[in-house]
Design a protein around this motif. Structure first.
Motif, PDB file in Angstrom:
ATOM      1  N   LEU A 160       0.814  -1.214   0.000  1.00 24.67           N
ATOM      2  CA  LEU A 160       0.000   0.000   0.000  1.00 24.67           C
ATOM      3  C   LEU A 160       0.847   1.263   0.000  1.00 24.67           C
ATOM      4  N   ALA A 336      -1.561   2.360  -2.961  1.00 23.20           N
ATOM      5  CA  ALA A 336      -2.839   1.688  -3.200  1.00 23.20           C
ATOM      6  C   ALA A 336      -3.724   1.864  -1.988  1.00 23.20           C
ATOM      7  N   SER A 337      -5.016   1.643  -2.191  1.00 22.45           N
ATOM      8  CA  SER A 337      -5.966   1.610  -1.081  1.00 22.45           C
ATOM      9  C   SER A 337      -6.476   0.186  -0.934  1.00 22.45           C
ATOM     10  N   LEU A 354      -7.804  -4.512  -3.358  1.00 20.25           N
ATOM     11  CA  LEU A 354      -6.949  -3.342  -3.481  1.00 20.25           C
ATOM     12  C   LEU A 354      -7.304  -2.566  -4.737  1.00 20.25           C
ATOM     13  N   ARG A 355      -7.107  -1.255  -4.672  1.00 15.92           N
ATOM     14  CA  ARG A 355      -7.145  -0.414  -5.863  1.00 15.92           C
ATOM     15  C   ARG A 355      -5.785   0.250  -5.995  1.00 15.92           C
ATOM     16  N   HIS A 356      -5.089  -0.050  -7.101  1.00 16.92           N
ATOM     17  CA  HIS A 356      -3.749   0.487  -7.332  1.00 16.92           C
ATOM     18  C   HIS A 356      -3.850   1.886  -7.943  1.00 16.92           C
ATOM     19  N   HIS A 357      -3.169   2.860  -7.333  1.00 19.49           N
ATOM     20  CA  HIS A 357      -3.265   4.242  -7.806  1.00 19.49           C
ATOM     21  C   HIS A 357      -2.644   4.424  -9.187  1.00 19.49           C
TER      22      HIS A 357
END
Length: 437
Positions: A160, A336-337, A354-357
């Motif tokens: 993260l 990431a979140s 996860l969401r990768h920025h």
């Protein structure tokens, strides 16, 4: 006789961790059953409870005569130290006195949360444990669930990036609120603890444990908005069993204990499994659990929010509400979140993802399933905690002396102080403990 060789000592099978249980209600019996299930790693030695059927349920888990039984805490303590570890699963208001006596006798302790009914008393337990070199672990079972273990693993992996902030959420669920915090044992803060401690000390612990730091400052707001006479249906009697005109539409009707909410009786009615409907009705006519939820003596909040800063700069919020179901978490890092929990899985999303920025990619996370013979109390956390007892209390990775989890308790108790005083509370430098404290 020749002395044993170093090699024979090194190869000897470690002695099982001996465990005694004080308080054989729902939680005490759960831990006892899991300890018995773990086989040769642990040995139950004693059980104490004023209700005979409860202590006998624990004593039946071992060979005849192995588990001594006591009718009170005084009897148990008068017998001296009977185990390596004492599980204290009595009512909240008894935890402090029982823990202090157990420490003086030389026990390490697995203590049901909350540790005590005030922050000052929690700190007293911590101070005595440190002075005596004893270890007190709180029953923060969520740390040991596959879900939160995976969250911690992802944070520690660096996937993260640097953690900036987090949001946690707990929907208590309306009937659970009614059963435990309106009608039940934790309905009044003066005889138990404030709602944010009684129900959300798990979440406060997670904020510090996952955030990797103790509290710096905190503010909080909340109130008892719904469960009071001002919201009672017209003509509602003091008890649901007295004939309520709104019973057919009321989600809190205590007669649901006869049907879809029957399992909740396991927390408050001995022998409920064999009880006939008319016996349950008779119990509801006289017990706290038959009362109208709008005509109880409750004073704890039914919703509360907190916002805090940890000593490492991470900011966090937590929402507790009676009017939702399940826990959720969101952690926001520089790379990431991470999001997950029941609110997501119930809506059809992955339980954790996860969401990768960098590219907006969504990555579902596989959560290992616990190997616990089908037992999944607290999402597998009860079993995970019992499995961890050996490492918590013996061996090279055992806890440091003191009250493990005090940082989260400090966060929860100071949140209540902030709510009542309606001001921001700063944690003192001496209180800014690590999450393992």
């Amino acid at each position: 006789m020749n002395a044993a060789s170093p090699n024979s000592q090194a190869n000897a099978t470690p002695a099982p961790l001996s465990v005694a249980v004080l308080g054989c209600g729902s939680r005490g019996r759960t831990y006892s059953r899991l300890i018995a299930f773990c086989g040769e790693d642990y040995r139950l030695t004693a059980a104490a409870d004023p209700v005979a059927v409860r202590r006998e349920a624990v004593s039946s888990l071992g060979p005849a005569g192995q588990i001594r039984v006591f009718a009170s805490a005084d009897e148990l303590f008068s017998a001296g130290k009977l185990a390596d570890v004492l599980i204290i699963a009595t009512q909240d208001s008894q935890h402090f006195g029982h823990a202090m006596r157990a420490l003086e006798l030389g026990y390490d302790i697995l203590l049901e949360k909350p540790a005590a009914e005030s922050l000052a008393r929690c700190e007293e337990i911590d101070a005595l444990a440190r002075r005596l070199g004893r270890r007190v672990a709180l029953c923060f079972v969520l740390r040991y669930t596959p879900f939160y273990s995976e969250v911690k693993r992802i944070i520690d992996s660096g996937k993260l990036g640097k953690i900036i902030s987090m949001r946690t959420h707990e929907g208590v669920e309306p009937f659970h609120q009614a059963h435990s915090f309106v009608r039940g044992h934790w309905s009044r803060s003066g005889t138990s603890t404030p709602m944010i401690v009684a129900k959300c000390s798990h979440d406060a612990d997670l904020i510090c444990w996952l955030g990797g730091a103790g509290l710096s400052s905190i503010s909080s707001y909340g109130d008892l908005t719904w469960y009071h006479p001002g919201n009672a249906p017209t003509g509602a009697p003091l008890r649901c069993t007295d004939g309520c005109p709104a019973s057919e539409s009321c989600i809190y009707d205590s007669r649901r204990y006869l049907g879809d909410k029957r399992r909740w009786l396991g927390m408050v009615m001995d022998g409920f499994e064999q009880a006939a409907d008319h016996e349950i009705l008779e119990m509801l006519k006289v017990s706290p659990w038959g009362r109208c939820v709008y005509h109880c003596d409750n004073d704890v909040v039914d919703h509360q929010v907190l916002a805090c800063e940890l000593t490492n700069g991470i900011t966090a919020t937590h929402t507790m509400t009676s009017f939702d179901f399940g826990r959720g978490i969101e952690i926001y890092g520089t790379l990431a979140s991470l999001k997950g929990g029941i609110p997501y899985s119930e809506a059809g999303a992955p339980e954790l993802w996860l969401r990768h920025h960098a590219d907006g990619r969504i990555e579902p996370v596989d959560i290992p399933q616990p190997n616990n013979a089908g037992y999944a109390g607290h999402g597998g956390g009860d079993h995970g905690l019992v499995q961890a007892l050996g490492s918590l209390f013996s061996g090279p990775e055992r806890l440091e002396p003191g009250l493990d989890g005090l940082a989260g308790h400090r966060l929860a108790f100071l949140a209540e102080e902030a709510r009542v005083t309606r001001r921001t509370i700063a944690s003192s430098p001496a209180s800014a403990l690590s999450p393992q404290s």
